[in-house]
Design a protein around this motif. Structure first.
Motif, mmCIF file in Angstrom:
data_model
loop_
_atom_site.group_PDB
_atom_site.id
_atom_site.type_symbol
_atom_site.label_atom_id
_atom_site.label_comp_id
_atom_site.label_asym_id
_atom_site.label_seq_id
_atom_site.Cartn_x
_atom_site.Cartn_y
_atom_site.Cartn_z
ATOM 1 N N ARG A 92 36.707 0.418 70.711
ATOM 2 C CA ARG A 92 35.164 0.654 70.503
ATOM 3 C C ARG A 92 34.730 2.023 70.723
ATOM 4 O O ARG A 92 35.282 2.674 71.544
ATOM 5 C CB ARG A 92 34.757 -0.239 71.468
ATOM 6 N N GLN A 93 33.819 2.398 70.076
ATOM 7 C CA GLN A 93 33.116 3.831 69.933
ATOM 8 C C GLN A 93 31.966 3.824 69.981
ATOM 9 O O GLN A 93 31.075 3.195 69.086
ATOM 10 C CB GLN A 93 33.779 4.524 68.661
ATOM 11 N N THR A 94 31.474 4.602 71.169
ATOM 12 C CA THR A 94 30.081 4.831 71.174
ATOM 13 C C THR A 94 29.513 6.260 71.635
ATOM 14 O O THR A 94 30.791 6.890 71.749
ATOM 15 C CB THR A 94 29.415 3.774 72.325
ATOM 16 N N LEU A 117 28.597 -2.374 64.062
ATOM 17 C CA LEU A 117 28.058 -3.340 64.615
ATOM 18 C C LEU A 117 26.573 -3.095 65.229
ATOM 19 O O LEU A 117 26.487 -2.273 66.088
ATOM 20 C CB LEU A 117 28.949 -4.342 65.664
ATOM 21 N N THR A 118 25.477 -3.585 64.635
ATOM 22 C CA THR A 118 24.250 -3.454 65.310
ATOM 23 C C THR A 118 23.631 -4.862 65.781
ATOM 24 O O THR A 118 23.626 -5.480 64.845
ATOM 25 C CB THR A 118 23.249 -2.846 64.285
ATOM 26 N N GLU A 152 37.073 3.805 73.391
ATOM 27 C CA GLU A 152 37.420 2.950 74.391
ATOM 28 C C GLU A 152 38.735 1.826 73.905
ATOM 29 O O GLU A 152 38.138 1.226 73.066
ATOM 30 C CB GLU A 152 36.594 2.033 75.076
ATOM 31 N N LEU A 153 39.707 1.880 74.600
ATOM 32 C CA LEU A 153 40.676 0.808 74.288
ATOM 33 C C LEU A 153 40.076 -0.611 74.833
ATOM 34 O O LEU A 153 40.116 -0.420 76.037
ATOM 35 C CB LEU A 153 42.133 1.073 74.605
ATOM 36 N N TYR A 171 33.588 -0.438 65.689
ATOM 37 C CA TYR A 171 34.840 -1.247 66.362
ATOM 38 C C TYR A 171 36.031 -0.714 65.412
ATOM 39 O O TYR A 171 35.767 -0.987 64.154
ATOM 40 C CB TYR A 171 34.522 -2.735 66.497
ATOM 41 N N PHE A 172 36.966 -0.304 66.070
ATOM 42 C CA PHE A 172 38.205 0.152 65.044
ATOM 43 C C PHE A 172 39.343 -0.851 65.568
ATOM 44 O O PHE A 172 39.649 -1.045 66.773
ATOM 45 C CB PHE A 172 38.401 1.676 65.529
#
Lengths: 113, 112
Positions: A36-38, A110-111, A44-45, A90-91
């Motif tokens: 997940r990326q923010t 994702l929103t 983050e894994l 999300y990757f």
């Protein structure tokens, strides 16, 4: 080779709804990762699988998140119920033992409103 | 997990070489040094990796210090398409797992 395929590319949902993100890894790869990326927390894994078995889910933020890999060619990441703070990209990535590195998909944005 | 330290951002002129540094003073003997980059609106992309010796491939070169506590990713001629966030990551099996932990990376800006 089509690479790692993620769907959908974009998802907008209302708070409280269930969201399912999908990933098709590269054929023959035995590792699959969800990230997940923010802006605030970077990449983050969340969880990773080896041979379809979850190996490390310590990064899954809470029980609202679940991931499955029913077979070698498909994985899902589900959020139920979704919350605005889940908004992120999300990757999914896959790899094979002994390879040089991961191949990432293009991600799902994702929103949650 | 061993950590890496990178500058937040760097700038380079187009067609000039770029040296992106990474410190990893707590690296263990079995940790590989990997570099990835993330272009805008894309997933991270593998660039190069090494253990002890310097490495070259079509994308870049990796120079590893003799004590392995630091490394440098070298882009020989930066182009506008090289503008991205570059991540230096240590990968090892010391904890019995096989995973990457990404840091904050270096955002490279290439000036025309």
């Amino acid at each position: 080779d089509a690479g790692v395929i993620q769907s959908p590319r974009h998802e907008v949902t209302e708070m409280g709804q269930e969201v399912t993100l999908r990933c098709k890894p590269i054929s023959g790869h035995d590792y699959l990762f969800w990230y997940r990326q923010t802006m605030m927390r970077g990449l983050e894994l969340l969880i990773y699988f080896n041979n379809n078995v979850p190996i490390d889910d310590s990064g899954m933020p809470e029980d609202r998140f679940s991931a499955k890999m029913p077979n070698a060619s498909f994985s899902t990441l589900k959020i139920q119920p979704s919350e605005p703070r889940d908004s992120a990209v999300y990757f999914c990535a896959s790899s094979t033992t002994g390879s040089n590195g991961y191949t990432f998909g293009s991600g799902t944005r994702l929103t949650v409103v | 997990d061993a950590k890496t330290t990178q500058p937040n951002s760097m700038e380079s002129n187009e067609e000039e070489p770029v040296h992106l540094p990474c410190n990893h003073s707590t690296i263990s003997g079995t940790d590989y040094i990997h570099w990835y980059r993330q272009l805008p609106s894309q997933g991270p992309e593998y660039v190069i990796h090494g253990l002890t010796s310097n490495v070259n491939n079509r994308m870049a070169s990796l120079a590893i210090a003799e004590d392995r506590k630091s490394s440098t990713l070298i882009l020989h001629r930066a182009t506008l398409r090289d503008a991205a966030v570059y991540y230096c990551i240590l990968r090892g099996f010391t904890s019995g797992t096989y995973k990457y932990i990404f840091g904050t990376g270096t955002r490279l800006k290439v000036l025309a």
